[in-house]
Design a protein around this motif. Structure first.
Motif, short mmCIF file in Angstrom:
data_model
loop_
_atom_site.label_atom_id
_atom_site.label_comp_id
_atom_site.label_asym_id
_atom_site.label_seq_id
_atom_site.Cartn_x
_atom_site.Cartn_y
_atom_site.Cartn_z
N GLN A 197 0.65 57.73 -56.75
CA GLN A 197 0.72 59.09 -56.87
C GLN A 197 -0.59 59.57 -57.30
OE1 GLN A 197 4.13 59.68 -59.24
NE2 GLN A 197 5.01 60.14 -57.45
N ALA A 198 -1.34 59.55 -58.26
CA ALA A 198 -2.48 59.92 -58.34
C ALA A 198 -3.15 59.71 -57.16
CB ALA A 198 -3.26 59.08 -59.55
N TYR A 199 -3.76 58.71 -55.86
CA TYR A 199 -4.47 58.66 -55.10
C TYR A 199 -4.34 59.52 -53.94
CZ TYR A 199 -6.78 54.88 -57.68
OH TYR A 199 -7.31 54.06 -58.65
N SER A 200 -2.60 59.03 -53.66
CA SER A 200 -2.00 60.31 -52.54
C SER A 200 -2.13 61.40 -53.02
CB SER A 200 -0.71 59.79 -51.80
OG SER A 200 0.48 60.19 -53.42
N PHE A 201 -1.75 61.98 -53.88
CA PHE A 201 -1.50 63.40 -54.40
C PHE A 201 -3.83 64.10 -54.17
CE2 PHE A 201 1.94 63.30 -57.16
CZ PHE A 201 2.29 63.33 -56.19
N ALA A 202 -3.91 63.48 -54.80
CA ALA A 202 -5.69 63.80 -55.33
C ALA A 202 -6.72 63.99 -53.26
CB ALA A 202 -6.83 63.08 -56.00
N ALA A 203 -6.06 62.50 -53.02
CA ALA A 203 -6.49 62.59 -51.15
C ALA A 203 -5.91 64.04 -50.88
CB ALA A 203 -5.95 61.77 -51.00
N GLN A 204 -4.69 64.32 -50.67
CA GLN A 204 -3.70 65.34 -50.06
C GLN A 204 -4.42 66.76 -50.33
OE1 GLN A 204 -1.93 65.43 -47.54
NE2 GLN A 204 -1.16 67.57 -47.62
N ALA A 205 -4.90 67.09 -52.02
CA ALA A 205 -5.48 68.19 -52.16
C ALA A 205 -7.60 68.18 -51.55
CB ALA A 205 -5.75 67.73 -53.19
N VAL A 206 -7.49 67.21 -50.89
CA VAL A 206 -8.79 67.01 -51.00
C VAL A 206 -8.96 67.14 -49.67
CG1 VAL A 206 -11.11 66.08 -50.31
CG2 VAL A 206 -10.14 65.32 -52.81
N MET A 207 -8.36 66.59 -48.64
CA MET A 207 -7.96 66.69 -47.54
C MET A 207 -7.60 68.21 -47.25
SD MET A 207 -5.60 65.75 -44.88
CE MET A 207 -3.78 66.63 -44.71
N GLY A 208 -6.77 68.98 -48.01
CA GLY A 208 -5.69 69.91 -47.85
C GLY A 208 -7.08 71.52 -48.15
N SER A 209 -8.14 70.97 -48.52
CA SER A 209 -9.11 71.88 -49.23
C SER A 209 -10.45 72.25 -48.42
CB SER A 209 -10.08 71.30 -50.19
OG SER A 209 -8.53 71.10 -51.56
N ALA A 210 -9.97 70.77 -47.38
CA ALA A 210 -11.38 71.21 -46.60
C ALA A 210 -10.89 71.00 -44.96
CB ALA A 210 -11.46 69.26 -45.92
N LYS A 211 -9.63 70.97 -45.23
CA LYS A 211 -9.00 72.03 -43.84
C LYS A 211 -8.85 73.91 -44.10
CE LYS A 211 -4.19 70.85 -41.79
NZ LYS A 211 -3.98 71.14 -40.38
N MET A 212 -8.92 74.08 -45.05
CA MET A 212 -9.05 75.33 -45.36
C MET A 212 -10.13 76.11 -45.03
SD MET A 212 -6.90 76.52 -48.73
CE MET A 212 -7.01 78.15 -49.18
N VAL A 213 -11.20 75.22 -45.65
CA VAL A 213 -12.18 75.61 -45.53
C VAL A 213 -12.87 75.52 -43.82
CG1 VAL A 213 -15.09 75.16 -45.16
CG2 VAL A 213 -13.98 74.45 -47.01
N LEU A 214 -11.97 74.82 -42.62
CA LEU A 214 -12.51 74.30 -41.61
C LEU A 214 -11.93 75.33 -40.80
CD1 LEU A 214 -12.32 70.57 -41.01
CD2 LEU A 214 -14.40 72.09 -40.46
N GLU A 215 -10.27 76.31 -41.43
CA GLU A 215 -10.11 76.74 -40.57
C GLU A 215 -9.44 77.90 -40.89
OE1 GLU A 215 -5.36 75.25 -40.23
OE2 GLU A 215 -6.40 72.90 -39.56
N THR A 216 -9.88 78.82 -41.67
CA THR A 216 -10.08 80.01 -42.45
C THR A 216 -11.52 80.73 -42.14
OG1 THR A 216 -10.28 79.12 -44.72
CG2 THR A 216 -8.36 79.56 -44.89
N GLY A 217 -12.50 79.62 -42.00
CA GLY A 217 -13.58 80.47 -41.75
C GLY A 217 -14.33 81.23 -43.41
N ARG A 218 -13.27 81.09 -44.29
CA ARG A 218 -13.63 81.61 -45.19
C ARG A 218 -15.14 80.60 -46.49
NH1 ARG A 218 -8.22 84.56 -47.43
NH2 ARG A 218 -8.80 85.51 -48.90
N HIS A 219 -15.84 81.58 -47.04
CA HIS A 219 -16.55 81.49 -47.55
C HIS A 219 -15.32 79.90 -48.31
CE1 HIS A 219 -20.42 80.05 -50.19
NE2 HIS A 219 -20.74 80.61 -49.54
N PRO A 220 -16.68 78.47 -49.03
CA PRO A 220 -16.18 77.94 -49.69
C PRO A 220 -15.88 78.32 -51.40
CG PRO A 220 -17.05 77.13 -48.87
CD PRO A 220 -17.55 78.06 -47.94
N ALA A 221 -16.61 79.83 -51.42
CA ALA A 221 -16.83 80.07 -52.85
C ALA A 221 -15.97 80.57 -53.18
CB ALA A 221 -18.22 80.49 -53.26
N GLU A 222 -15.49 81.20 -51.78
CA GLU A 222 -14.42 82.55 -51.94
C GLU A 222 -12.96 81.89 -52.22
OE1 GLU A 222 -14.05 84.93 -48.39
OE2 GLU A 222 -12.36 85.89 -48.54
#
Ligand code: NAI
Ligand code: A1CAB
Length: 264
Positions: A197-222
């Motif tokens: 579970q640790a690998y898939s949980f970590a990978a999903q968190a990274v993927m979701g975070s990347a998706k937020m950067v791409l889809e919200t257009g908000r600055h990563p710091a925000e």
């Protein structure tokens, strides 16, 4: 238009997977060369494409020829094939450091030349590729290259002077992201989570975070600040990452990768 790949390892297989999935050309319209019969068998079984152990056959049959060997073998392969290259061919280099001029000079003849930098997420259709062409490549041919590259992810043409920077931030960075995921998972295991579970949980968190950067257009710091509650657990981790020099380590790693790429 037949497409050829000289060398059929990780990157060629990933690109061919996308090309076939999106129906850019049929299996019969792709030819790949391998060094060994075992490699050829693997390419046939995995991809169903035509295979050969003769690099020159790829050039006689295909109009678009990808050089999908390691940069150290570029010169040897070009020396082997260059007398077969004609004005109808488009030669595509995918190695760091191998500039359009280097490719043209090494061929020693006027040839349409393209430089692409794909990355391994192409394997799952989520690649980020950039490219540039010499001025012999027509607009129509450049669009064909775009169509091929978009079959395995996103694509943009960029000026050639930015290719080394791009190689570091997209070509190389998946390795660093995998290390980050692995380290996150190790920490999760230390805290009691099962490894599977640790690998898939970590990978999903990274993927979701990347998706937020791409889809919200908000600055990563925000986006980062949104996770950090006052006196909370996240900001404690941020403090430790800053103390351990995470940003500087990433900065240095990408700079090192870009500089090394220029020397290849
Ligand atoms: N792996 C990656 O994430 C990325 C790789 N690249 C570039 O893609 C190119 C290929 O890399 P990979 O696919 O990772 O390497 P790989 O080692 O998986 O594949 C290269 C293939 O070329 C074959 N080969 C070697 N010499 C040959 C020759 N003389 N004739 C025919 N085939 C030969 C090898 O047997 C191997 O199957 C490299 O130039 C690399 O810099 C670019 C972006 C990302
Ligand atoms: O380091 C490598 O061999 C390639 C270049 C870009 C990503 N991987």
């Amino acid at each position: 238009m037949k497409i050829g790949f000289i060398g059929c390892g990780n990157m060629a297989s990933a690109m061919i997977g996308g090309i076939l999935k999106k129906g850019i050309v049929k299996k019969e319209e792709i030819i790949v060369s391998n060094l060994t019969e075992a490699g050829s068998r693997r390419s046939r079984e995995k991809l169903g494409v035509e295979t050969t152990m003769d690099n020159r056959q790829v050039v006689t049959q295909a109009e678009i020829v990808f050089l999908a060997v390691k940069p150290q073998f570029y010169e040897e392969v070009l020396t082997e094939i260059k007398d077969l290259l004609t004005e109808k061919h488009i030669l595509v280099g995918i190695a760091p450091g191998k500039t359009l001029k280097w490719l043209e000079d090494t061929c020693g003849c006027p040839v349409k030349t393209v430089r692409l930098m794909p990355n391994t997420p192409a394997q799952v259709g989520a690649g980020m590729t950039a490219g540039c062409c010499n001025d012999r490549v027509t607009e129509e041919e450049a669009q064909k290259i775009r169509e091929i590259a978009e079959s395995f992810g996103r694509f943009e043409f960029i000026p050639e002077r930015l290719m080394d920077a791009f190689s570091a931030v997209c070509g190389c960075s998946p390795a660093y992201v995998f290390m980050f995921i692995e380290a996150m998972a190790d920490a999760a295991v230390a805290q009691g989570l099962p490894r599977s579970q640790a690998y898939s949980f970590a990978a999903q968190a990274v993927m979701g975070s990347a998706k937020m950067v791409l889809e919200t257009g908000r600055h990563p710091a925000e986006l980062k600040d949104m996770v950090c509650s006052p006196a909370g657990s996240t900001i404690e981790g941020v403090r430790i990452l800053e103390d351990k020099g995470m940003r500087s380590a990433v900065f240095e790693a990408l700079t090192g990768a870009a500089e090394k790429g220029k020397r290849l």
